[in-house]
Design a protein around this motif. Structure first.
Motif, PDB file in Angstrom:
ATOM      1  N   VAL A 184      77.799  86.708  98.004  1.00 16.29           N
ATOM      2  CA  VAL A 184      76.710  86.352  98.910  1.00 16.29           C
ATOM      3  C   VAL A 184      77.231  85.516 100.077  1.00 16.29           C
ATOM      4  O   VAL A 184      76.749  85.619 101.208  1.00 16.29           O
ATOM      5  CB  VAL A 184      75.617  85.583  98.138  1.00 16.29           C
ATOM      6  CG1 VAL A 184      74.600  84.972  99.087  1.00 16.29           C
ATOM      7  CG2 VAL A 184      74.920  86.509  97.152  1.00 16.29           C
TER       8      VAL A 184
ATOM      9  N   PHE B 142      76.674  79.376 100.681  1.00 17.19           N
ATOM     10  CA  PHE B 142      76.936  79.604  99.257  1.00 17.19           C
ATOM     11  C   PHE B 142      78.401  79.363  98.891  1.00 17.19           C
ATOM     12  O   PHE B 142      78.748  79.345  97.705  1.00 17.19           O
ATOM     13  CB  PHE B 142      76.504  81.015  98.848  1.00 17.19           C
ATOM     14  CG  PHE B 142      75.037  81.101  98.521  1.00 17.19           C
ATOM     15  CD1 PHE B 142      74.562  80.791  97.257  1.00 17.19           C
ATOM     16  CD2 PHE B 142      74.122  81.463  99.497  1.00 17.19           C
ATOM     17  CE1 PHE B 142      73.211  80.852  96.962  1.00 17.19           C
ATOM     18  CE2 PHE B 142      72.771  81.527  99.212  1.00 17.19           C
ATOM     19  CZ  PHE B 142      72.306  81.211  97.950  1.00 17.19           C
TER      20      PHE B 142
ATOM     21  N   THR C 288      78.205  76.122  96.871  1.00 14.63           N
ATOM     22  CA  THR C 288      77.323  76.035  95.710  1.00 14.63           C
ATOM     23  C   THR C 288      78.118  75.670  94.462  1.00 14.63           C
ATOM     24  O   THR C 288      79.208  76.209  94.214  1.00 14.63           O
ATOM     25  CB  THR C 288      76.595  77.377  95.483  1.00 14.63           C
ATOM     26  OG1 THR C 288      75.891  77.711  96.688  1.00 14.63           O
ATOM     27  CG2 THR C 288      75.593  77.272  94.345  1.00 14.63           C
TER      28      THR C 288
ATOM     29  N   CYS D  27      72.420  88.774  92.247  1.00 14.19           N
ATOM     30  CA  CYS D  27      71.070  88.457  92.735  1.00 14.19           C
ATOM     31  C   CYS D  27      70.071  89.529  92.327  1.00 14.19           C
ATOM     32  O   CYS D  27      68.940  89.225  91.927  1.00 14.19           O
ATOM     33  CB  CYS D  27      71.086  88.311  94.256  1.00 14.19           C
ATOM     34  SG  CYS D  27      71.981  86.848  94.832  1.00 14.19           S
TER      35      CYS D  27
ATOM     36  N   ASN E 130      72.533  85.210  88.380  1.00 12.05           N
ATOM     37  CA  ASN E 130      73.123  84.366  89.414  1.00 12.05           C
ATOM     38  C   ASN E 130      73.133  82.876  89.101  1.00 12.05           C
ATOM     39  O   ASN E 130      73.869  82.117  89.716  1.00 12.05           O
ATOM     40  CB  ASN E 130      72.397  84.595  90.742  1.00 12.05           C
ATOM     41  CG  ASN E 130      70.882  84.556  90.562  1.00 12.05           C
ATOM     42  OD1 ASN E 130      70.287  83.492  90.400  1.00 12.05           O
ATOM     43  ND2 ASN E 130      70.247  85.735  90.576  1.00 12.05           N
TER      44      ASN E 130
ATOM     45  N   VAL F 152      66.507  80.009 101.440  1.00 13.93           N
ATOM     46  CA  VAL F 152      67.786  80.405 100.846  1.00 13.93           C
ATOM     47  C   VAL F 152      68.868  79.368 101.120  1.00 13.93           C
ATOM     48  O   VAL F 152      69.735  79.130 100.267  1.00 13.93           O
ATOM     49  CB  VAL F 152      68.178  81.808 101.349  1.00 13.93           C
ATOM     50  CG1 VAL F 152      69.584  82.175 100.904  1.00 13.93           C
ATOM     51  CG2 VAL F 152      67.178  82.846 100.825  1.00 13.93           C
TER      52      VAL F 152
ATOM     53  N   ALA G 162      71.104  77.496  98.225  1.00 14.40           N
ATOM     54  CA  ALA G 162      72.566  77.397  98.241  1.00 14.40           C
ATOM     55  C   ALA G 162      73.036  75.979  97.934  1.00 14.40           C
ATOM     56  O   ALA G 162      74.139  75.779  97.413  1.00 14.40           O
ATOM     57  CB  ALA G 162      73.106  77.850  99.592  1.00 14.40           C
TER      58      ALA G 162
ATOM     59  N   SER H 229      65.195  86.663  96.502  1.00 14.66           N
ATOM     60  CA  SER H 229      65.028  85.996  97.796  1.00 14.66           C
ATOM     61  C   SER H 229      66.361  85.949  98.543  1.00 14.66           C
ATOM     62  O   SER H 229      66.422  86.180  99.760  1.00 14.66           O
ATOM     63  CB  SER H 229      64.491  84.580  97.592  1.00 14.66           C
ATOM     64  OG  SER H 229      63.171  84.615  97.094  1.00 14.66           O
ATOM     65  N   VAL H 230      67.432  85.669  97.807  1.00 12.51           N
ATOM     66  CA  VAL H 230      68.756  85.632  98.422  1.00 12.51           C
ATOM     67  C   VAL H 230      69.149  87.024  98.917  1.00 12.51           C
ATOM     68  O   VAL H 230      69.643  87.184 100.039  1.00 12.51           O
ATOM     69  CB  VAL H 230      69.799  85.094  97.425  1.00 12.51           C
ATOM     70  CG1 VAL H 230      71.199  85.109  98.058  1.00 12.51           C
ATOM     71  CG2 VAL H 230      69.429  83.683  96.973  1.00 12.51           C
TER      72      VAL H 230
ATOM     73  N   ARG I 207      67.371  87.793 102.094  1.00 17.32           N
ATOM     74  CA  ARG I 207      67.969  87.131 103.252  1.00 17.32           C
ATOM     75  C   ARG I 207      69.226  87.859 103.705  1.00 17.32           C
ATOM     76  O   ARG I 207      69.484  87.971 104.918  1.00 17.32           O
ATOM     77  CB  ARG I 207      68.278  85.665 102.914  1.00 17.32           C
ATOM     78  CG  ARG I 207      68.986  84.909 104.033  1.00 17.32           C
ATOM     79  CD  ARG I 207      68.207  84.904 105.326  1.00 17.32           C
ATOM     80  NE  ARG I 207      68.978  84.270 106.410  1.00 17.32           N
ATOM     81  CZ  ARG I 207      68.787  84.514 107.696  1.00 17.32           C
ATOM     82  NH1 ARG I 207      67.853  85.378 108.101  1.00 17.32           N
ATOM     83  NH2 ARG I 207      69.530  83.903 108.611  1.00 17.32           N
TER      84      ARG I 207
END
Length: 276
Positions: A3, A10, A13, A30, A35, A51, A55, A74-75, A78
């Motif tokens: 991602v 990310f 993260t 995802c 994830n 998003v 992250a 959602s990720v 995006r």
């Protein structure tokens, strides 16, 4: 792809203990909910802002090691915006809804459509009656932003168009929406031996729950049936073997124990109604 290739935040993260994950979150993670991200799946501002905040959150587990339903879609949504250069709702309208003539599927129902929305209801605290329910997904306003994890409003007819396209390996009425290879991956179990799905008899593909072994609530449908349940107990499934699409539309909450029984009764009634 990781991602972070599309959303650089990310790269930073971390897991709950502060360590970097061994495996970076991928788009596949995802789409199949492996994830490690956790949230109530509600947008906080725009999809981009939502998003970016995800992250910066702590992962509940090493990506790919477990399954937990969460905000991964959602990720992925995006990523669609970044790659296409278009807002998520515009991309869906142009690439999916318009070709499939899904004219009533939208994140923002018109004033006329809102008059036709199903009413959300729930049980009273003493379980003896029903009363109107409330939920943020029903809090429509001009500030509502497209949320890939929830918030599309639709009709049974529109949903049937979508499922027929998937049953046709990505094509409907001469219009190709998805590649046959993409559909094959979406509708087959992608989580390996990881325990996944909301029911013991199901696994997870890409965006779809997949029936591994028909039994209990799924006893009347075939292995390989794919679909999804909604936040308010809607159900939509497609059985490639029986060539059937099941769409059950309802809007209620606080009935968790009833959902499998209702699904089983609905699918049993539908299957028994079909004659060769």
């Amino acid at each position: 792809d990781p991602v972070s290739k599309y959303i650089p935040a990310f790269e930073q993260t971390t897991l709950a203990d502060g360590n970097k994950p061994v495996h970076a979150i991928t788009i596949r993670d995802c789409l199949r909910h492996t994830n490690g991200l956790e949230s109530d799946q509600r947008n906080t501002g725009t999809l981009s802002e939502t998003v970016e905040a995800l992250a910066k959150s702590k992962l509940a587990f090493e990506p790919g090691s477990k399954w937990k339903y969460g905000p991964g879609l959602s990720v992925a949504g995006r990523v669609v915006e970044v790659v296409s250069g278009k807002p998520f709702d515009q991309f869906l309208a142009e690439r999916i809804f318009m070709p499939l003539e899904m004219k009533e599927t939208t994140f923002r129902p018109t004033a006329q459509q809102q008059q036709r929305l199903a009413k959300l209801y729930q049980t009273t605290d003493d379980k003896t009656a029903i009363e109107p329910g409330t939920h943020w997904l029903f809090e429509l306003s001009p500030d509502t932003t497209p949320n890939p994890s929830g918030g599309l409003f639709s009709t049974a007819a529109d949903i049937a168009q979508f499922y027929q396209m998937v049953l046709n390996s990505g094509e409907l009425n001469g219009k190709r929406v998805l590649s046959a290879d993409a559909v094959a991956q979406m509708t087959s179990v992608q989580t390996g031996d990881v325990e996944s799905g909301l029911d013991p008899e199901t696994g997870w593909g890409l965006g779809f729950s997949i029936v591994r072994e028909p039994k209990g609530p799924t006893q009347m449908i075939s292995a390989g049936t794919f679909g999804h349940g909604g936040a308010f107990n809607t159900q939509s499934w497609a059985d490639p073997t029986k060539e059937m699409i099941f769409i059950y539309m309802v809007a209620h909450q606080k009935y968790p124990a009833e959902a499998p029984n209702i699904r089983a009764a609905f699918q049993t009634t539908a299957v028994e109604a079909v004659r060769d």
